[in-house]
Scaffold this motif. Structure first.
Motif, PDB file in Angstrom:
ATOM      1  N   THR A  65       0.822  -1.209   0.000  1.00  9.34           N
ATOM      2  CA  THR A  65       0.000   0.000   0.000  1.00  9.34           C
ATOM      3  C   THR A  65       0.859   1.264   0.000  1.00  9.34           C
ATOM      4  O   THR A  65       0.445   2.292  -0.539  1.00  9.34           O
ATOM      5  CB  THR A  65      -0.937   0.022   1.223  1.00  9.34           C
ATOM      6  OG1 THR A  65      -0.169  -0.130   2.416  1.00  9.34           O
ATOM      7  CG2 THR A  65      -1.956  -1.110   1.135  1.00  9.34           C
ATOM      8  N   PRO A 202     -10.011  -6.206   3.287  1.00  7.50           N
ATOM      9  CA  PRO A 202      -9.538  -4.973   3.930  1.00  7.50           C
ATOM     10  C   PRO A 202      -8.419  -4.286   3.154  1.00  7.50           C
ATOM     11  O   PRO A 202      -8.366  -3.051   3.109  1.00  7.50           O
ATOM     12  CB  PRO A 202      -9.074  -5.463   5.312  1.00  7.50           C
ATOM     13  CG  PRO A 202      -9.915  -6.670   5.580  1.00  7.50           C
ATOM     14  CD  PRO A 202     -10.059  -7.337   4.249  1.00  7.50           C
ATOM     15  N   THR A 203      -7.513  -5.066   2.537  1.00  2.99           N
ATOM     16  CA  THR A 203      -6.443  -4.461   1.747  1.00  2.99           C
ATOM     17  C   THR A 203      -7.010  -3.767   0.518  1.00  2.99           C
ATOM     18  O   THR A 203      -6.599  -2.648   0.167  1.00  2.99           O
ATOM     19  CB  THR A 203      -5.424  -5.531   1.333  1.00  2.99           C
ATOM     20  OG1 THR A 203      -4.841  -6.098   2.504  1.00  2.99           O
ATOM     21  CG2 THR A 203      -4.324  -4.934   0.462  1.00  2.99           C
ATOM     22  N   ASP A 205      -9.965  -2.508   0.225  1.00  4.08           N
ATOM     23  CA  ASP A 205     -10.648  -1.303   0.696  1.00  4.08           C
ATOM     24  C   ASP A 205      -9.648  -0.207   1.043  1.00  4.08           C
ATOM     25  O   ASP A 205      -9.882   0.982   0.749  1.00  4.08           O
ATOM     26  CB  ASP A 205     -11.512  -1.627   1.915  1.00  4.08           C
ATOM     27  CG  ASP A 205     -12.661  -2.570   1.594  1.00  4.08           C
ATOM     28  OD1 ASP A 205     -13.022  -2.705   0.407  1.00  4.08           O
ATOM     29  OD2 ASP A 205     -13.186  -3.191   2.539  1.00  4.08           O
ATOM     30  N   ARG A 206      -8.544  -0.586   1.647  1.00  5.91           N
ATOM     31  CA  ARG A 206      -7.522   0.400   2.024  1.00  5.91           C
ATOM     32  C   ARG A 206      -6.926   1.058   0.773  1.00  5.91           C
ATOM     33  O   ARG A 206      -6.722   2.276   0.722  1.00  5.91           O
ATOM     34  CB  ARG A 206      -6.431  -0.289   2.846  1.00  5.91           C
ATOM     35  CG  ARG A 206      -5.465   0.666   3.542  1.00  5.91           C
ATOM     36  CD  ARG A 206      -4.503  -0.101   4.442  1.00  5.91           C
ATOM     37  NE  ARG A 206      -5.204  -0.980   5.359  1.00  5.91           N
ATOM     38  CZ  ARG A 206      -5.122  -2.316   5.357  1.00  5.91           C
ATOM     39  NH1 ARG A 206      -4.346  -2.928   4.477  1.00  5.91           N
ATOM     40  NH2 ARG A 206      -5.800  -3.023   6.228  1.00  5.91           N
TER      41      ARG A 206
END
Length: 367
Positions: A65, A202-203, A205-206
């Motif tokens: 990220t 979650p990744t 979404d991040r």
């Protein structure tokens, strides 16, 4: 969905070898570095970063990220692995194993058949001790087989997840979950697009919250992805065919990323093949600055060093088998010597290799 034999235009082989031979893509891998099980969490793998200056950095996958930028576009392969492996026996006796390679009609497949003696046309096969299928003929190394009902339903009920040949345990419920991306939706693959296995919701979404866009292609990965190149001269290699589609939404997302100064980052070599195949098929049919148009069909695209990438600027990928076409593909993106260094470092640093192993983030070398 099932793929017709002629799903679209067939893309010719592209071969750019620059005098390389298969031995240029070999390396020594200790067997204990071949991952037999996935990391405890999808994002729990290591990440070897090969940057635009061809420098190596040891990271964790969660660090991805921080390596992406707003307006970058991640392109995922949304194929879904089918439960393609079926044990069985000929109706006349004799054990067999069927591995479905491609669904050609709702009740018909092309498949690999492992048997002491190959079944001929008309032979009835008893599969998974649950139903009977009939061999109609052959197409090269594959057998044309008719099932007694919808193929996908029968595979879901009686088939097993087709783990790669280098994973030594039989597929279980854990593999049914982890050998599948969280965004898989188009059934048809017999091998997972494994770079995508590292991403959890979650990744995703991040990344969206950071301004990183995402788009999808479909390429149904075939068993040929595990085959080494068996000829010394790369120009003599016949690439296996895989069915792909690149939709208009993805074409538009790529144009938007380019217009905003973002990078097109393929998640997995299968996404690379789909994107670059579409670009080759539709060359000359697009507006200035738009590298591809929507396309679908069988691709035999063979990317080797010397290939000029039209679409892909960077790649998230796993580590690939020695002498494989996928190792050649990543060498074409990053350079042969940087990839040799990266793989030597990965072995020395005890990274985990192949489908359930660790990942790489490869940036195109700065010009």
């Amino acid at each position: 969905m099932p793929q017709a034999r002629q799903a679209g235009p067939t893309h010719p082989d592209i071969r750019v070898t620059q005098s390389f031979t298969v031995s240029d893509f070999d390396y020594e891998l200790p067997p204990e570095l071949i991952a037999q099980t996935p990391a405890a969490q999808r994002t729990g793998s290591r990440l070897l970063h090969l940057d635009a200056a061809s420098q190596l950095h040891d990271r964790q996958f969660a660090d991805l990220t921080s390596l992406l930028r707003p307006n970058d576009l991640l392109v995922f392969n949304d194929t879904r692995v089918i439960k393609a492996r079926l044990p069985g026996h000929k109706i006349t006796g004799g054990k067999i194993e069927v591995l479905v390679e491609r669904i050609t009609e709702p009740d018909r497949v092309l498949a690999h058949v492992r048997a002491s003696k190959s079944p001929g046309p008309g032979m009835v096969l008893r599969l998974a001790d649950a139903f009977e299928a009939t061999v109609l003929g052959r197409e090269g190394e594959l057998f044309d087989i008719r099932f007694p009902g919808p193929v996908l339903d029968l595979l879901d009920a009686h088939g097993a997840t087709p783990l790669p040949p280098y994973i030594t345990h039989a597929a279980d419920a854990g593999d049914d979950d982890r050998y599948q991306t969280v965004y898989a939706r188009e059934p048809g693959a017999v091998a997972a697009p494994t770079a995508g296995l590292h991403f959890d919701q979650p990744t995703l979404d991040r990344l969206a919250g950071l301004g990183v866009a995402r788009a999808f292609v479909t390429l149904h990965v075939g068993a040929g992805t595990f085959q080494p190149v068996r000829v010394d001269n790369l120009a003599d290699h016949v690439m296996h065919a895989e069915w792909f589609t690149v939709p208009q939404a993805t074409v538009d997302a790529i144009a938007a990323a380019r217009a905003q100064g973002g990078r097109v980052i393929a998640v997995g070599t299968t996404s690379v093949r789909a994107l670059e195949s579409a670009a080759a098929q539709t060359e000359g049919q697009t507006a200035p600055g738009v590298p591809l148009a929507t396309a679908q069909g069988d691709t035999r695209l063979f990317i080797t060093p010397g290939y000029a990438y039209r679409v892909v600027d960077a790649l998230v990928t796993n580590f690939h088998l020695p002498q494989s076409t996928l190792l050649m593909l990543v060498s074409a993106l990053a350079g042969v010597e940087p990839i040799r260094r990266a793989y030597a470092h990965a072995v020395a640093a005890r990274y985990r290799f192949f489908s359930y192993g660790d990942a790489m983030f490869i940036e195109t070398p700065a010009s």
